[in-house]
Every structure is written in structure tokens, then in C-alpha cells.
Design an enzyme around this catalytic site. Structure first.
Site, PDB file in Angstrom:
ATOM      1  N   LYS A  56      -1.789   3.390   2.516  1.00 28.55           N
ATOM      2  CA  LYS A  56      -2.503   2.300   2.740  1.00 28.55           C
ATOM      3  C   LYS A  56      -1.544   1.076   3.215  1.00 28.55           C
ATOM      4  O   LYS A  56      -1.562   0.008   3.649  1.00 28.55           O
ATOM      5  CB  LYS A  56      -3.152   1.581   1.559  1.00 28.55           C
ATOM      6  CG  LYS A  56      -4.295   2.640   0.961  1.00 28.55           C
ATOM      7  CD  LYS A  56      -5.343   1.601   0.126  1.00 28.55           C
ATOM      8  CE  LYS A  56      -5.475   2.473  -1.216  1.00 28.55           C
ATOM      9  NZ  LYS A  56      -6.192   1.396  -2.349  1.00 28.55           N
TER      10      LYS A  56
ATOM     11  N   LYS B 173       0.275  -0.511   1.694  1.00 29.37           N
ATOM     12  CA  LYS B 173       0.302  -1.854   0.809  1.00 29.37           C
ATOM     13  C   LYS B 173       1.360  -1.893  -0.132  1.00 29.37           C
ATOM     14  O   LYS B 173       1.492  -0.916  -0.871  1.00 29.37           O
ATOM     15  CB  LYS B 173      -1.107  -1.899   0.092  1.00 29.37           C
ATOM     16  CG  LYS B 173      -2.253  -2.217   0.798  1.00 29.37           C
ATOM     17  CD  LYS B 173      -3.509  -2.164  -0.341  1.00 29.37           C
ATOM     18  CE  LYS B 173      -4.744  -2.848   0.341  1.00 29.37           C
ATOM     19  NZ  LYS B 173      -5.849  -2.908  -0.697  1.00 29.37           N
TER      20      LYS B 173
END
Ligand code: C2G
Length: 132
Positions: A45, A47
Site C-alpha cells: 500500500k 503506506k
């Protein structure tokens, strides 16, 4: 006993997450949260979490709606999680609407998308703090 599962990063836990967890629990009697690991977040992701998996897990386990926290290590574990934990309902925020409909064919679980809480997100919090 109706068993519910939901997935997420839950970094910088905020009231949008809590609203989701509360409504997910309302769908049944037992809520499993599959929490994205640091590696999954970064590799899949892109992230970078502010809080580590262990800290995010500790926070989630303190929430009255949450009964069990398990690691989410990949995109493809959902069907096996549903079987393993005897899940009746798979719940996600509607920013994921449609993305997991295949689970309704692959498993016996009902797929439910709940409206996101407007105006709050981890990204927004981070951006707002940068501006301070
Ligand atoms: N959410 C919400 N309202 C917000 C923010 C988030 O309802 N204002 C919901 C999301 O829709 C999601 C859950 O809270 O269902 C967790 O959000 P994230 O931590 O951002 O999770 P995400 O990165 O979407 O990861 O395999 C699925 C992924 O792990 C989901």
C-alpha cells in the site's frame, strides 16, 4: 453467534475508524479485525505507518467492539480467514465498494460496505499537522 471480519491499517486511530468498528460489530456478535502488518502496508500500500503493528494492535485490542486482532499479511488471505474464523459477514468502508464482491461467490460470507465517515482520514491528519 454471528461473526464479522474487517481489514485495515488503523494508523493514527481516529473516530472514522471507531465508527466503522462500532457499525461492523453491530452486524454481529464477534468482530475480528485483520490488521495490516508494517511490511504489507509498505510493500502493497506504500503506506509508512506512524505506529508499528504492535502499537496499532494494542490500540485496537483496547476498543470494546473488537474481539480479536489478527495480522493482515497479504491481499489474498481473506477467503481463508473467512473459513478459518467461521465468518458470516465481511465488512469494509465503502471506499472499497465492489472490490471484495468476489468473496460472496468464493465463501459463505455476506459482503457489506458501510459509508465512510466524512472529513477525517489519517492522511488528512498528517497533512494538517505538517501545516502547524
Ligand atoms: N474508514 C472509514 N471512515 C474514514 C476512514 C476510514 O469508515 N473516515 C474505514 C475504511 O473504509 C476501512 C477502515 O476504516 O474500512 C480502515 O481504514 P484504513 O486503515 O485506511 O484501511 P485501508 O488502508 O483501507 O486498508 O485489505 C483491505 C485493506 O487492508 C484496507
Amino acid at each position: 453467534m454471528k461473526r464479522v471480519i474487517t481489514y485495515g491499517t488503523f494508523d493514527l486511530l481516529h473516530y472514522g475508524h471507531i465508527n466503522l468498528l462500532r457499525r461492523a460489530k453491530e452486524q454481529g456478535d464477534y468482530l475480528v479485525v485483520a490488521l495490516s502488518t508494517d511490511e504489507f502496508n509498505w510493500d502493497e500500500k506504500q503506506k509508512k505507518c506512524y505506529f508499528s503493528y504492535e502499537k496499532r494492535k494494542q490500540l485496537l485490542e483496547a476498543i470494546r467492539y473488537v474481539d480479536l486482532v489478527i495480522p493482515e499479511e497479504g491481499w489474498d488471505q481473506k477467503s481463508s480467514d473467512i473459513e478459518l474464523y467461521h465468518i458470516d459477514k465481511f465488512v469494509m468502508g465503502d471506499d472499497w465498494a465492489g472490490k471484495f464482491d468476489f468473496l460472496q461467490e468464493e465463501t459463505d460470507a455476506e459482503v457489506i460496505y458501510l459509508p465512510r465517515t466524512p472529513e477525517v482520514s489519517t492522511t488528512q491528519i498528517k497533512n494538517d499537522l505538517k501545516l502547524k
